[in-house]
Scaffold this motif. Sequence first.
Motif, PDB file in Angstrom:
ATOM      1  N   ARG A   4      54.193  44.915  42.731  1.00 60.05           N
ATOM      2  CA  ARG A   4      53.901  44.390  42.165  1.00 60.05           C
ATOM      3  C   ARG A   4      52.828  43.669  43.428  1.00 60.05           C
ATOM      4  NH1 ARG A   4      58.269  41.540  42.086  1.00 60.05           N
ATOM      5  NH2 ARG A   4      58.181  40.468  44.893  1.00 60.05           N
ATOM      6  N   SER A  57      49.936  46.804  42.490  1.00 62.77           N
ATOM      7  CA  SER A  57      49.484  46.452  41.224  1.00 62.77           C
ATOM      8  C   SER A  57      47.998  45.815  40.819  1.00 62.77           C
ATOM      9  CB  SER A  57      50.444  46.229  40.407  1.00 62.77           C
ATOM     10  OG  SER A  57      51.286  47.348  40.374  1.00 62.77           O
ATOM     11  N   GLU A  58      48.582  44.346  41.584  1.00 63.60           N
ATOM     12  CA  GLU A  58      47.221  43.409  41.504  1.00 63.60           C
ATOM     13  C   GLU A  58      45.663  43.280  42.466  1.00 63.60           C
ATOM     14  OE1 GLU A  58      45.271  40.464  40.835  1.00 63.60           O
ATOM     15  OE2 GLU A  58      47.449  40.939  40.110  1.00 63.60           O
ATOM     16  N   ILE A 100      44.715  47.344  42.872  1.00 63.25           N
ATOM     17  CA  ILE A 100      44.587  47.949  42.216  1.00 63.25           C
ATOM     18  C   ILE A 100      43.731  46.568  40.633  1.00 63.25           C
ATOM     19  CG2 ILE A 100      44.637  50.071  40.591  1.00 63.25           C
ATOM     20  CD1 ILE A 100      46.410  50.206  42.465  1.00 63.25           C
ATOM     21  N   ARG A 101      44.304  46.224  40.514  1.00 65.26           N
ATOM     22  CA  ARG A 101      43.799  45.274  38.962  1.00 65.26           C
ATOM     23  C   ARG A 101      42.465  44.625  39.805  1.00 65.26           C
ATOM     24  NH1 ARG A 101      43.739  40.916  37.318  1.00 65.26           N
ATOM     25  NH2 ARG A 101      45.026  39.913  38.440  1.00 65.26           N
ATOM     26  N   ALA A 102      42.343  43.970  40.965  1.00 61.70           N
ATOM     27  CA  ALA A 102      42.081  42.377  41.231  1.00 61.70           C
ATOM     28  C   ALA A 102      40.906  42.673  42.235  1.00 61.70           C
ATOM     29  CB  ALA A 102      42.692  41.420  41.001  1.00 61.70           C
ATOM     30  N   LYS A 140      36.904  47.833  43.506  1.00 62.89           N
ATOM     31  CA  LYS A 140      35.599  47.718  42.808  1.00 62.89           C
ATOM     32  C   LYS A 140      34.697  49.433  43.171  1.00 62.89           C
ATOM     33  CE  LYS A 140      35.081  43.106  42.700  1.00 62.89           C
ATOM     34  NZ  LYS A 140      36.962  42.368  42.272  1.00 62.89           N
ATOM     35  N   PRO A 166      40.039  51.915  34.694  1.00 58.77           N
ATOM     36  CA  PRO A 166      40.031  50.118  34.689  1.00 58.77           C
ATOM     37  C   PRO A 166      42.067  50.536  33.722  1.00 58.77           C
ATOM     38  CG  PRO A 166      38.702  50.930  32.640  1.00 58.77           C
ATOM     39  CD  PRO A 166      38.925  52.163  34.288  1.00 58.77           C
ATOM     40  N   MET A 167      41.752  51.147  33.325  1.00 61.09           N
ATOM     41  CA  MET A 167      43.639  51.914  32.761  1.00 61.09           C
ATOM     42  C   MET A 167      44.748  52.410  33.750  1.00 61.09           C
ATOM     43  SD  MET A 167      43.119  49.378  30.112  1.00 61.09           S
ATOM     44  CE  MET A 167      44.659  50.093  29.140  1.00 61.09           C
ATOM     45  N   THR A 168      44.552  51.575  35.115  1.00 62.09           N
ATOM     46  CA  THR A 168      45.308  52.328  35.838  1.00 62.09           C
ATOM     47  C   THR A 168      46.870  51.420  36.407  1.00 62.09           C
ATOM     48  OG1 THR A 168      43.828  53.662  36.899  1.00 62.09           O
ATOM     49  CG2 THR A 168      45.393  53.848  38.617  1.00 62.09           C
ATOM     50  N   SER A 169      47.600  52.137  35.996  1.00 64.64           N
ATOM     51  CA  SER A 169      49.026  51.025  36.348  1.00 64.64           C
ATOM     52  C   SER A 169      49.728  51.814  37.591  1.00 64.64           C
ATOM     53  CB  SER A 169      49.829  50.571  35.207  1.00 64.64           C
ATOM     54  OG  SER A 169      49.698  51.607  34.387  1.00 64.64           O
ATOM     55  N   THR A 208      40.440  59.559  39.060  1.00 62.94           N
ATOM     56  CA  THR A 208      41.128  58.158  39.685  1.00 62.94           C
ATOM     57  C   THR A 208      41.957  58.347  41.405  1.00 62.94           C
ATOM     58  OG1 THR A 208      41.014  57.212  37.559  1.00 62.94           O
ATOM     59  CG2 THR A 208      43.043  56.150  39.524  1.00 62.94           C
TER      60      THR A 208
END
Length: 131
Positions: A17, A20-21, A23-25, A28, A34-37, A66
């Motif tokens: 969790r 993930s957060e 990498i998402r937020a 930069k 941007p579509m990395t999960s 990436t």
Amino acid sequence: MRKNSIKNRKVNDAVLREISEIIRAGLKDPDIAPMTSVTEVYVAPDLKTCKVYVSVLGDGETKERTLKGLEHSKGYIRRLLAQNLNMRITPELFFRLDESIEYGNRMSKLIDEVVGKDRGNYEDGEDSGLS
């Protein structure tokens, strides 16, 4: 701590969790798509290493870029992970590409094609070989 213990699963979930957060937020980096999960995280029982499996939407070049961006940022990610999670040891991160989602999509398309061809043969009056 055993590999499949409840504590190890909780640590894996918390790290997944948090990464993930981050990498998402938190990143930069323009190299990271941007579509990395994050699909899966395996923290070693001794908490020293962590394999992070990521899925990247895009072509081969985007995936490579990436992964290189994540490798370049892993010290920063690890530092944020240490700040946000109260762990005795913050594991060293190793990023791996997870292509299981793409593999599943490819298999699903192949199955749909075979079913479509079989349905077409059945409608044309051909025997499908099943009795």
